[in-house]
Scaffold this motif. Structure first.
Motif, PDB file in Angstrom:
ATOM      1  N   ASP A 180       0.898  -1.104   0.054  1.00  0.00           N
ATOM      2  CA  ASP A 180      -0.137   0.012   0.138  1.00  0.00           C
ATOM      3  C   ASP A 180       0.877   1.284  -0.066  1.00  0.00           C
ATOM      4  O   ASP A 180       0.874   2.222  -0.637  1.00  0.00           O
ATOM      5  CB  ASP A 180      -0.890  -0.218   1.292  1.00  0.00           C
ATOM      6  CG  ASP A 180      -2.010  -1.029   1.159  1.00  0.00           C
ATOM      7  OD1 ASP A 180      -2.307  -1.485  -0.016  1.00  0.00           O
ATOM      8  OD2 ASP A 180      -2.599  -1.444   2.085  1.00  0.00           O
ATOM      9  N   GLU A 204       2.541   1.606  -3.306  1.00  0.00           N
ATOM     10  CA  GLU A 204       1.582   2.156  -4.264  1.00  0.00           C
ATOM     11  C   GLU A 204       1.206   3.806  -4.078  1.00  0.00           C
ATOM     12  O   GLU A 204       1.172   4.540  -4.985  1.00  0.00           O
ATOM     13  CB  GLU A 204       0.122   1.489  -4.401  1.00  0.00           C
ATOM     14  CG  GLU A 204      -0.796   1.906  -5.393  1.00  0.00           C
ATOM     15  CD  GLU A 204      -0.563   1.582  -6.554  1.00  0.00           C
ATOM     16  OE1 GLU A 204      -0.844   2.239  -7.579  1.00  0.00           O
ATOM     17  OE2 GLU A 204       0.369   0.619  -6.949  1.00  0.00           O
ATOM     18  N   ARG A 231       4.303   5.731  -5.208  1.00  0.00           N
ATOM     19  CA  ARG A 231       4.157   5.693  -6.672  1.00  0.00           C
ATOM     20  C   ARG A 231       3.251   6.938  -7.287  1.00  0.00           C
ATOM     21  O   ARG A 231       3.575   7.396  -8.287  1.00  0.00           O
ATOM     22  CB  ARG A 231       4.021   4.294  -7.219  1.00  0.00           C
ATOM     23  CG  ARG A 231       4.005   3.969  -8.625  1.00  0.00           C
ATOM     24  CD  ARG A 231       3.732   2.826  -9.517  1.00  0.00           C
ATOM     25  NE  ARG A 231       4.977   1.913  -8.954  1.00  0.00           N
ATOM     26  CZ  ARG A 231       4.412   1.000  -8.143  1.00  0.00           C
ATOM     27  NH1 ARG A 231       3.139   0.854  -7.300  1.00  0.00           N
ATOM     28  NH2 ARG A 231       5.354   0.086  -7.412  1.00  0.00           N
ATOM     29  N   ASP A 232       1.919   6.568  -6.841  1.00  0.00           N
ATOM     30  CA  ASP A 232       0.930   7.636  -7.150  1.00  0.00           C
ATOM     31  C   ASP A 232       1.425   9.113  -6.891  1.00  0.00           C
ATOM     32  O   ASP A 232       1.135  10.012  -7.696  1.00  0.00           O
ATOM     33  CB  ASP A 232      -0.307   7.470  -6.461  1.00  0.00           C
ATOM     34  CG  ASP A 232      -1.640   8.204  -6.851  1.00  0.00           C
ATOM     35  OD1 ASP A 232      -1.826   8.098  -8.132  1.00  0.00           O
ATOM     36  OD2 ASP A 232      -1.953   8.846  -5.865  1.00  0.00           O
TER      37      ASP A 232
END
Length: 339
Positions: A296, A299, A302-303
């Motif tokens: 999580d 991610e 990365r976002d």
């Protein structure tokens, strides 16, 4: 009861009884150890030893076993002290199955270091680096790969030093922050309640202390105007320009968009990793849950890298507008060097 000898005897007796309960809980079972060293207020190196084991019901127990003064902080010295502590408490090193440290230079590595020295006594005592501590080191190191962020990390401790280096400045910081909070409450911009807006100060961040950078950034973020006011006091009170310790430059940077952007980016970055760090510090950690949290966080980071630039800039812009910091128009044309 007021006699110091009686108090010492009572403390010693209580310590012996607690240690006896811990040893009875371990019995003949395997156990692991956690070790850390630090200086106390008398500038003496102290080594804390914590044991982890499963009780008769299969529940993980973590108990503080001893604290020992060490004169030799090398790997060999720490290892000898550790063996002495275990033998003194009747624990066999052969039952040791895991060893965990904070990753300091004299506690990790491949040759002639503590983990290998301990494994000479206990071959099955595998070394495990504290994951939360490892995460802290990785985040700080990676963030400092950017020259701008590295400069920002150097800037923050200097600000803390300038603002909190004397009792007078620290008192001024607290008083001005309290006045600012009261003004915001009267204007209805923040709400009052139990446990909200507690008195706080700014502490120097430590690379090896989990969450210290985030706490420092959060406090500076919430006390931005107050910090600027105290820096202004330092500039005014300085008798000579050389006595300002670069405070005028700090005050100038404190009112620039670039510093605000760095502050917002790092605050968001460290907030993301802090949730994972807190989870990794739990005594009863679910490995599956920890792996899910890692995914999580990856991610989320990365976002933030791919799609978060506009959002981060808007946060920095709103922050600047709130604190009366000039924000240049990014749509303006900038002349070239030849013009």
């Amino acid at each position: 009861m007021i006699c110091s000898d009686i108090q010492k005897d009572l403390a010693t007796t209580c310590g012996m009884e607690v240690t006896k309960v811990i040893k009875n809980g371990i019995g003949d079972k395997n156990f692991s150890i956690l070790i850390d060293e630090a200086r106390d207020c008398s500038i003496k190196e102290q080594m804390a030893v914590i044991v982890r084991f499963l009780d008769d019901h299969g529940v993980l127990q973590e108990r503080f076993l001893a604290i020992k003064h060490i004169t030799d902080c090398t790997s060999i010295g720490i290892k000898e002290t550790l063996v002495d502590v275990l033998e003194y408490h009747g624990l066999s090193p052969s039952k040791l199955r895991c060893q965990g440290y904070d990753g300091a230079s004299n506690m990790r590595g491949e040759f002639n270091v503590l983990q290998n020295l301990v494994r000479d006594e206990a071959p099955y005592a595998f070394y495990v680096h504290c994951f939360a501590h490892q995460l802290q080191l990785v985040v700080v190191t990676v963030a400092q790969c950017s020259p701008a962020i590295a400069d920002f990390f150097n800037y923050i401790p200097l600000i803390v030093t300038q603002v909190c280096s004397s009792c007078k400045r620290k008192d001024a910081l607290l008083v001005k922050h309290q006045d600012e909070l009261l003004d915001l409450m009267e204007n209805g911009k923040i709400s009052a309640g139990t446990g909200l807006h507690q008195e706080s100060s700014i502490t120097r961040p430590r690379d090896t202390r989990c969450g210290s950078h985030l706490r420092t950034l959060f406090h500076i973020f919430s006390m931005w105007n107050t910090v600027a006011d105290v820096l202004g006091i330092v500039v005014v009170d300085a008798r000579e320009h050389t006595c300002q310790g670069g405070t005028r430059d700090f005050l100038k940077k404190h009112g620039m968009l670039g510093i605000c952007i760095h502050h917002v980016v790092l605050k968001n970055l460290l907030s993301n990793t802090n949730h994972l760090s807190q989870a990794l510090q739990r005594k009863n950690q679910n490995i599956v849950e920890a792996m899910r949290l890692i995914l999580d966080v990856k991610e989320s980071l990365r976002d933030m890298r791919d799609n978060g630039c506009e959002s981060l800039f808007c946060q920095a812009k709103n922050f600047c507008e709130t604190h009366d910091i000039d924000v240049p128009n990014m749509d303006d044309l900038v002349g070239t060097m030849d013009q």
